[in-house]
Motif scaffolding. Structure first.
Motif, mmCIF file in Angstrom:
data_model
loop_
_atom_site.group_PDB
_atom_site.id
_atom_site.type_symbol
_atom_site.label_atom_id
_atom_site.label_comp_id
_atom_site.label_asym_id
_atom_site.label_seq_id
_atom_site.Cartn_x
_atom_site.Cartn_y
_atom_site.Cartn_z
ATOM 1 N N ALA A 32 -29.973 17.391 -5.282
ATOM 2 C CA ALA A 32 -30.543 18.514 -5.102
ATOM 3 C C ALA A 32 -31.785 18.665 -6.257
ATOM 4 C CB ALA A 32 -29.885 19.729 -4.943
ATOM 5 N N ALA A 33 -31.417 18.489 -7.491
ATOM 6 C CA ALA A 33 -32.066 18.697 -8.732
ATOM 7 C C ALA A 33 -33.406 17.786 -8.890
ATOM 8 C CB ALA A 33 -31.384 18.737 -9.866
ATOM 9 N N TRP A 34 -33.438 16.462 -8.225
ATOM 10 C CA TRP A 34 -34.389 15.719 -8.113
ATOM 11 C C TRP A 34 -35.074 15.685 -6.625
ATOM 12 C CZ3 TRP A 34 -36.688 12.254 -11.290
ATOM 13 C CH2 TRP A 34 -35.907 11.670 -12.447
ATOM 14 N N GLY A 35 -34.519 16.614 -5.887
ATOM 15 C CA GLY A 35 -34.972 16.495 -4.405
ATOM 16 C C GLY A 35 -36.438 16.645 -4.214
ATOM 17 N N ASP A 36 -37.261 17.676 -4.985
ATOM 18 C CA ASP A 36 -38.704 18.053 -4.504
ATOM 19 C C ASP A 36 -39.414 17.336 -5.749
ATOM 20 O OD1 ASP A 36 -37.845 19.383 -6.826
ATOM 21 O OD2 ASP A 36 -38.909 21.296 -6.290
ATOM 22 N N LYS A 37 -38.946 16.259 -6.412
ATOM 23 C CA LYS A 37 -39.669 15.630 -7.484
ATOM 24 C C LYS A 37 -39.952 14.111 -7.064
ATOM 25 C CE LYS A 37 -38.046 19.118 -10.277
ATOM 26 N NZ LYS A 37 -36.924 19.722 -9.316
ATOM 27 N N LEU A 38 -38.820 13.460 -7.040
ATOM 28 C CA LEU A 38 -38.605 12.137 -6.520
ATOM 29 C C LEU A 38 -37.413 11.969 -5.772
ATOM 30 C CD1 LEU A 38 -39.338 10.239 -9.962
ATOM 31 C CD2 LEU A 38 -40.894 10.477 -7.769
ATOM 32 N N ALA A 39 -37.591 11.010 -4.845
ATOM 33 C CA ALA A 39 -36.596 10.737 -3.775
ATOM 34 C C ALA A 39 -35.643 9.940 -4.519
ATOM 35 C CB ALA A 39 -36.876 9.976 -2.440
#
Length: 315
Positions: free
Chosen positions: A155-162
């Motif tokens: 979730a922490a990475w979700g809107d940044k890199l897959a």
């Protein structure tokens, strides 16, 4: 009267040259990596760490420590051997996380895990006698905690890199963390718990620096749909309210059956024999939720969840 045309023509201003566009790879790289004095900086990871700290706080609170806060310290680059030595004695979690060309590693002090187990099973976070081996229940708890933290990293990475970390190793022995050598550099983020019996305990998250450099040009995740501040505030308020709803949890230990004749003949002091199965059902608000086994934890009767039921919609 005739007029002569003016033979003088003002020179045309040279056409402005369009500003050179930054190469696409450079634009992508700036999201994650930039050259810094004496090495590299990874500005995107500050945002990842902030979100992970908030979700880590919510997780620990859900396990039974409602007053805990989580402080994030500045990231630092250390050798793998130095990191594992400073973390010991610890439980290590390793995650396979493509497109990273290396694992994501988490470490939590052994005392923290033992205290969380005690709290989870109804205790107050007291530490028992020091020992090296974990019980079966403690090992299962450590694996479950690792899976939950993996979801938080996703979730922490979700809107940044897959990046979707998948837990593939839980161990107390850092030598079993394959694919990382003693001299490899790690970017380490430290999260310190504050409040109550857990005050001062830490969980650290480590990324191999070489792996981070390798994804500097990776495709960013699609931008999340914009929501108005009002919508975001409403969703946060609703989520906060739902977390405080209390639901009745029940377990049926036995369902003895006796004949009507014996029932009518019962007197004070008579005994009804019970046969308690190894696994018993657990219901929440009248609906089947899980199956567990009966036991004891810290002097209290307890039920350890063995299996979570799934509904027809797999929720």
């Amino acid at each position: 009267m005739t007029t002569k045309s003016n033979p003088f023509k003002a020179p045309k201003a040279p056409a402005a040259k369009p500003a050179p566009e930054a190469p696409a790879d450079d634009a992508k790289a700036s999201l994650l990596l930039r050259k810094a004095e004496g090495g590299y900086a990874f500005p995107l990871l500050d945002s990842v760490a902030n979100q992970f700290a908030r979700s880590l706080r919510d997780l620990v609170r859900a396990l039974g420590a409602p007053t805990v806060q989580v402080e994030r310290e500045a990231a630092e680059v250390v050798r793998f051997a130095d990191w594992t030595k400073a973390s010991a004695p610890a439980i290590f979690w390793r995650y396979h996380a493509p497109p990273l060309k290396g694992p994501i590693l988490l470490a939590g002090g052994r005392p923290l895990i033992l205290q969380l187990v005690d709290i989870f099973y109804g205790g107050k976070g007291q530490l028992g006698a020091e020992r090296e081996e974990l019980t079966d229940a403690e090992e299962r708890f450590a694996a479950r905690l690792g899976r939950d933290m993996g979801l938080q990293l996703t979730a922490a990475w979700g809107d940044k890199l897959a990046i979707a970390p998948e837990l593939d190793c839980v161990t107390g022995d850092p030598a079993k963390l394959a694919a990382v050598r003693a001299d490899d550099e790690l970017l380490v983020q430290r999260f310190t718990l504050r409040g109550g019996k857990l005050d001062g305990r830490t969980i650290t998250c480590a990324y191999p620096v070489a792996a981070l450099r390798g994804i500097a040009g990776a495709e960013p995740a699609p931008e999340a749909r914009e929501t108005s501040p009002a919508d975001a505030a409403w969703a946060a308020t609703l989520g906060s309210a739902l977390k405080t709803v209390r639901l009745p949890v029940r377990s049926v230990l036995a369902r003895p059956e006796i004949s009507l004749v014996k029932l009518l003949g019962l007197e004070v002091g008579d005994i009804i024999p019970l046969t308690i199965p190894r696994n018993v059902p657990v219901t929440v608000a009248g609906r089947s939720f899980a199956v567990g086994s009966i036991g004891e934890a810290n002097g209290n009767a307890a039920i350890m969840i063995e299996h979570i039921e799934k509904g027809s919609d797999h929720e």
